[in-house]
Motif scaffolding. Structure first.
Motif, short mmCIF file in Angstrom:
data_model
loop_
_atom_site.label_atom_id
_atom_site.label_comp_id
_atom_site.label_asym_id
_atom_site.label_seq_id
_atom_site.Cartn_x
_atom_site.Cartn_y
_atom_site.Cartn_z
N TYR A 109 0.84 -1.20 0.00
CA TYR A 109 0.00 0.00 0.00
C TYR A 109 0.87 1.25 0.00
CZ TYR A 109 -4.10 -2.82 0.99
OH TYR A 109 -5.12 -3.73 0.91
N ASP A 110 0.30 2.35 -0.53
CA ASP A 110 1.00 3.63 -0.55
C ASP A 110 0.00 4.76 -0.41
OD1 ASP A 110 3.01 5.52 -0.79
OD2 ASP A 110 3.73 4.78 -2.72
N MET A 111 0.40 5.81 0.29
CA MET A 111 -0.44 7.00 0.44
C MET A 111 0.07 8.14 -0.44
SD MET A 111 1.88 6.63 2.98
CE MET A 111 1.13 5.93 4.42
N PHE A 112 0.97 7.79 -1.36
CA PHE A 112 1.49 8.73 -2.36
C PHE A 112 1.38 8.09 -3.73
CE2 PHE A 112 3.80 9.86 1.49
CZ PHE A 112 3.72 11.25 1.50
N VAL A 113 1.23 8.92 -4.74
CA VAL A 113 1.48 8.49 -6.11
C VAL A 113 2.85 9.04 -6.46
CG1 VAL A 113 -0.94 8.33 -6.79
CG2 VAL A 113 0.27 10.49 -7.12
N GLY A 114 3.47 8.47 -7.45
CA GLY A 114 4.79 8.98 -7.82
C GLY A 114 5.63 7.92 -8.46
N GLY A 115 6.91 8.18 -8.51
CA GLY A 115 7.82 7.24 -9.13
C GLY A 115 9.17 7.88 -9.37
N VAL A 116 9.92 7.28 -10.27
CA VAL A 116 11.27 7.75 -10.54
C VAL A 116 11.26 8.98 -11.45
CG1 VAL A 116 12.34 5.48 -10.19
CG2 VAL A 116 11.57 6.15 -12.48
N VAL A 117 12.30 9.77 -11.31
CA VAL A 117 12.53 10.93 -12.17
C VAL A 117 13.40 10.45 -13.33
CG1 VAL A 117 13.51 13.26 -12.29
CG2 VAL A 117 12.39 12.48 -10.18
N GLY A 118 12.94 10.66 -14.55
CA GLY A 118 13.69 10.22 -15.71
C GLY A 118 14.96 11.04 -15.92
N ALA A 119 15.88 10.51 -16.70
CA ALA A 119 17.13 11.20 -16.99
C ALA A 119 16.83 12.57 -17.62
CB ALA A 119 17.99 10.37 -17.94
N GLY A 120 17.43 13.62 -17.05
CA GLY A 120 17.24 14.96 -17.57
C GLY A 120 15.93 15.63 -17.20
N GLU A 121 15.06 14.93 -16.48
CA GLU A 121 13.75 15.46 -16.10
C GLU A 121 13.88 16.21 -14.76
OE1 GLU A 121 9.24 13.62 -16.12
OE2 GLU A 121 10.82 12.37 -15.28
N THR A 122 13.12 17.27 -14.58
CA THR A 122 13.11 17.97 -13.30
C THR A 122 12.18 17.25 -12.33
OG1 THR A 122 11.26 19.43 -13.82
CG2 THR A 122 13.48 20.19 -14.47
N TYR A 123 12.39 17.49 -11.04
CA TYR A 123 11.48 16.94 -10.04
C TYR A 123 10.05 17.44 -10.30
CZ TYR A 123 15.20 15.25 -6.87
OH TYR A 123 16.24 14.57 -6.30
N ASP A 124 9.89 18.74 -10.57
CA ASP A 124 8.55 19.30 -10.78
C ASP A 124 7.84 18.66 -11.96
OD1 ASP A 124 9.00 20.99 -8.62
OD2 ASP A 124 9.25 22.80 -9.84
N ASP A 125 8.56 18.48 -13.07
CA ASP A 125 7.94 17.86 -14.25
C ASP A 125 7.59 16.39 -13.97
OD1 ASP A 125 8.08 20.24 -15.66
OD2 ASP A 125 9.88 19.66 -16.79
N ALA A 126 8.48 15.70 -13.27
CA ALA A 126 8.21 14.29 -12.93
C ALA A 126 6.99 14.19 -12.00
CB ALA A 126 9.43 13.66 -12.27
N ALA A 127 6.85 15.13 -11.07
CA ALA A 127 5.72 15.09 -10.13
C ALA A 127 4.40 15.22 -10.89
CB ALA A 127 5.85 16.20 -9.09
N LEU A 128 4.32 16.16 -11.82
CA LEU A 128 3.08 16.31 -12.59
C LEU A 128 2.84 15.09 -13.47
CD1 LEU A 128 0.65 17.96 -13.47
CD2 LEU A 128 2.12 19.09 -15.17
N ARG A 129 3.87 14.62 -14.16
CA ARG A 129 3.72 13.45 -15.05
C ARG A 129 3.27 12.23 -14.26
NH1 ARG A 129 6.94 9.42 -15.47
NH2 ARG A 129 8.79 10.48 -14.67
N GLU A 130 3.95 11.94 -13.16
CA GLU A 130 3.62 10.75 -12.37
C GLU A 130 2.23 10.85 -11.76
OE1 GLU A 130 4.95 7.83 -11.89
OE2 GLU A 130 6.92 8.06 -12.77
#
Length: 171
Positions: free
Chosen positions: A63-84
């Motif tokens: 179980y998890d109380m967050f959605v999310g995942g890994v940050v791709g190569a060259g991707e910013t944390y902010d962009d990864a957060a929205l994408r994930e």
């Protein structure tokens, strides 16, 4: 593409990029990388909670109380957060998640990753990816707290949740 083939940035203890490697190698060798954790709440303030599918590379069926995942190569944390967040919730046009804090998670056994924690309000009907999410619900925070000792939680999400709770009580 097979998730194990996704290219990730490998980072050092100061979160500086020192190389790149496929996700499968990053996991197998315990290479330090970047992840995002987004706590999604509905209009009533309930937390999106889900159980991961048994086929996930990391922490299957927990179980998890967050959605999310890994940050791709060259991707910013902010962009990864929205994408994930959009991918895992199965929505589009989600507001940009709000950055809260970042910490270095140490899972022991050589596994550690930089973890950026965000929150976002999701008033949209969710439709999580069947290959990612086996079960989901928006639960009141009290219910999440009651389930902490009963359910098996992803350890990094639990660490992020405890830090988030600590920040709320400190402020």
């Amino acid at each position: 593409m097979n998730p194990a083939d996704e290219i990730l940035d490998v980072v050092d203890e100061q979160d500086r990029v020192v190389g790149q490697a496929p996700r499968g190698r990053v996991y197998a060798e315990g290479l330090r990388h970047r992840c995002v954790f987004i706590q999604a709440r509905d209009a009533d303030g309930r937390v999106f909670v889900h159980r991961r599918t048994a086929t996930k590379l990391a922490f299957p069926s927990l179980y998890d109380m967050f959605v999310g995942g890994v940050v791709g190569a060259g991707e910013t944390y902010d962009d990864a957060a929205l994408r994930e967040a959009e991918e895992e919730l199965g929505v589009s046009r989600l507001p940009r998640p709000r950055f809260l804090f970042k910490f270095l998670y140490d899972g022991g056994g050589g596994g550690s990753w930089w973890s950026a924690v965000y929150d976002v309000r999701c008033d949209l009907p969710v439709s999580p990816q069947a290959e990612e999410v086996a079960w989901h619900a928006f639960l009141p925070e009290e219910e999440v707290e009651r389930r902490l000792p009963e359910w098996r939680w992803v350890p990094d999400g639990l660490a992020a949740y405890q830090r988030l709770k600590g920040r709320r009580t400190d402020g």
